[in-house]
Design an enzyme around this catalytic site. Sequence first.
Site, PDB file in Angstrom:
ATOM      1  N   ASP A  38      44.749  36.950  52.961  1.00 48.54           N
ATOM      2  CA  ASP A  38      46.107  37.511  53.018  1.00 48.54           C
ATOM      3  C   ASP A  38      47.035  36.539  53.738  1.00 48.54           C
ATOM      4  O   ASP A  38      46.594  35.797  54.623  1.00 48.54           O
ATOM      5  CB  ASP A  38      46.103  38.867  53.739  1.00 48.54           C
ATOM      6  N   TYR A 157      59.798  40.213  38.171  1.00 47.68           N
ATOM      7  CA  TYR A 157      58.507  40.869  38.442  1.00 47.68           C
ATOM      8  C   TYR A 157      57.784  41.150  37.125  1.00 47.68           C
ATOM      9  O   TYR A 157      56.602  40.831  36.969  1.00 47.68           O
ATOM     10  CB  TYR A 157      58.744  42.172  39.218  1.00 47.68           C
TER      11      TYR A 157
HETATM   12  P1  NAI Z   1      50.965  45.960  49.394  1.00 44.02           P
HETATM   13  O1  NAI Z   1      52.329  45.456  49.736  1.00 44.02           O
HETATM   14  O2  NAI Z   1      50.473  47.220  50.000  1.00 44.02           O
HETATM   15  O3  NAI Z   1      49.888  44.823  49.649  1.00 44.02           O
HETATM   16  C1  NAI Z   1      50.093  43.504  49.216  1.00 44.02           C
HETATM   17  C2  NAI Z   1      49.348  42.567  50.141  1.00 44.02           C
HETATM   18  O4  NAI Z   1      49.532  41.241  49.636  1.00 44.02           O
HETATM   19  C3  NAI Z   1      49.870  42.578  51.584  1.00 44.02           C
HETATM   20  O5  NAI Z   1      48.796  42.637  52.503  1.00 44.02           O
HETATM   21  C4  NAI Z   1      50.616  41.259  51.697  1.00 44.02           C
HETATM   22  O6  NAI Z   1      50.595  40.714  53.020  1.00 44.02           O
HETATM   23  C5  NAI Z   1      49.837  40.397  50.732  1.00 44.02           C
HETATM   24  N1  NAI Z   1      50.620  39.254  50.253  1.00 44.02           N
HETATM   25  C6  NAI Z   1      51.932  39.256  49.891  1.00 44.02           C
HETATM   26  N2  NAI Z   1      52.312  38.025  49.565  1.00 44.02           N
HETATM   27  C7  NAI Z   1      51.235  37.226  49.701  1.00 44.02           C
HETATM   28  C8  NAI Z   1      51.025  35.833  49.526  1.00 44.02           C
HETATM   29  N3  NAI Z   1      52.017  35.016  49.167  1.00 44.02           N
HETATM   30  N4  NAI Z   1      49.777  35.339  49.753  1.00 44.02           N
HETATM   31  C9  NAI Z   1      48.778  36.161  50.149  1.00 44.02           C
HETATM   32  N5  NAI Z   1      48.921  37.470  50.369  1.00 44.02           N
HETATM   33  C10 NAI Z   1      50.150  38.006  50.139  1.00 44.02           C
HETATM   34  O7  NAI Z   1      50.985  46.066  47.797  1.00 44.02           O
HETATM   35  P2  NAI Z   1      50.074  46.874  46.753  1.00 44.02           P
HETATM   36  O8  NAI Z   1      50.859  48.022  46.284  1.00 44.02           O
HETATM   37  O9  NAI Z   1      48.711  47.071  47.267  1.00 44.02           O
HETATM   38  O10 NAI Z   1      50.077  45.818  45.560  1.00 44.02           O
HETATM   39  C11 NAI Z   1      48.973  44.999  45.269  1.00 44.02           C
HETATM   40  C12 NAI Z   1      49.153  44.446  43.867  1.00 44.02           C
HETATM   41  O11 NAI Z   1      49.269  45.534  42.941  1.00 44.02           O
HETATM   42  C13 NAI Z   1      50.421  43.601  43.676  1.00 44.02           C
HETATM   43  O12 NAI Z   1      50.128  42.496  42.855  1.00 44.02           O
HETATM   44  C14 NAI Z   1      51.372  44.559  42.977  1.00 44.02           C
HETATM   45  O13 NAI Z   1      52.328  43.878  42.209  1.00 44.02           O
HETATM   46  C15 NAI Z   1      50.397  45.335  42.120  1.00 44.02           C
HETATM   47  N6  NAI Z   1      50.905  46.613  41.662  1.00 44.02           N
HETATM   48  C16 NAI Z   1      51.162  47.626  42.563  1.00 44.02           C
HETATM   49  C17 NAI Z   1      51.626  48.835  42.105  1.00 44.02           C
HETATM   50  C18 NAI Z   1      51.904  49.985  43.018  1.00 44.02           C
HETATM   51  O14 NAI Z   1      52.411  51.010  42.525  1.00 44.02           O
HETATM   52  N7  NAI Z   1      51.607  49.897  44.306  1.00 44.02           N
HETATM   53  C19 NAI Z   1      51.861  49.068  40.666  1.00 44.02           C
HETATM   54  C20 NAI Z   1      51.529  47.955  39.828  1.00 44.02           C
HETATM   55  C21 NAI Z   1      51.067  46.777  40.321  1.00 44.02           C
END
Ligand code: NAI
Length: 254
Positions: A38, A157
């Site tokens: 992360d 996105y």
């Molecule tokens: P979240 O924001 O809860 O977790 C994302 C994690 O990725 C965080 O720990 C953050 O620090 C880390 N991160 C961000 N930029 C980074 C980078 N440059 N390098 C390494 N780590 C990085 O988000 P969530 O909801 O768990 O999303 C995870 C994935 O699921 C993403 O790719 C998001 O686009 C995708 N997604 C999420 C949806 C939702 O409804 N939550 C729906 C569709 C897709």
Amino acid sequence: MSFSFKNQVALVTGAASGIGWATANAFAQAGAAVALVDVNGDAAQAKADSLIAAGHTAIALCCDVADIDQVEVMVKETIATFGRLDMAFNNAGIQNVLAEMADATVDDYERVMSVNLRGIWACMKFELEHMRRQGSGTIVNCSSLGGLVGGAERASYHAAKHGVIGLTKSAALEYASRNIRVNAVCPGLIWTPMADQMVAAGQGEALEDMTKAVPMGRHGQPEEIADAVLWLSSASSSYVTGQSISVDGGFIMR
Ligand code: NAI
């Protein structure tokens, strides 16, 4: 379904929060050694410590997936620590700043693409370099509902998430005959800190409308994405490659 990944090594990006954490935890519960990657190194370390305290094998690696040099070091460190790499979940992702395309900035476009598309490409590049040598492996990339349909004020996105499916299919074709499978998951509306951020940014009403539009009438849980990722990483999906599996309560059917 319960899986056993004993003696196997999993790498999860974006593992400190939401879907990534749920999946890293599920891999650990199933017996895998897990690298929790992360950009928020302290949060990843705290999650890895909690797994270790529960008797699992884990390391935390601080890495910005938008930086290809950091990605190379991160993959190499995982392999140096655990000796192999069997499963990768390339999940780290960010939201764009909501804006009509005519108003969007090039800086925000570059930021979203560098994490959500180039970051996945960079992770796959170094993971596949090792898996090709190893002669085995599975990769699951995190796309989105937004990888399958357009989204007003979310062009960068959605474009990045469409691109993830292109990377997935292309790599799946290249490595299909070499015992390496590559698939994607397309989460729908999943309640994670990313959703909390959307509420904080004034998008709570839009999220509520989206939830009403889900045929199952509810948002999903991160663990429901983890289940799909573990299946795609396991021998139970041994004839599945190049696919983008929607886990969205039926949203995409409309
Ligand atoms: P979240 O924001 O809860 O977790 C994302 C994690 O990725 C965080 O720990 C953050 O620090 C880390 N991160 C961000 N930029 C980074 C980078 N440059 N390098 C390494 N780590 C990085 O988000 P969530 O909801 O768990 O999303 C995870 C994935 O699921 C993403 O790719 C998001 O686009 C995708 N997604 C999420 C949806 C939702 O409804 N939550 C729906 C569709 C897709």
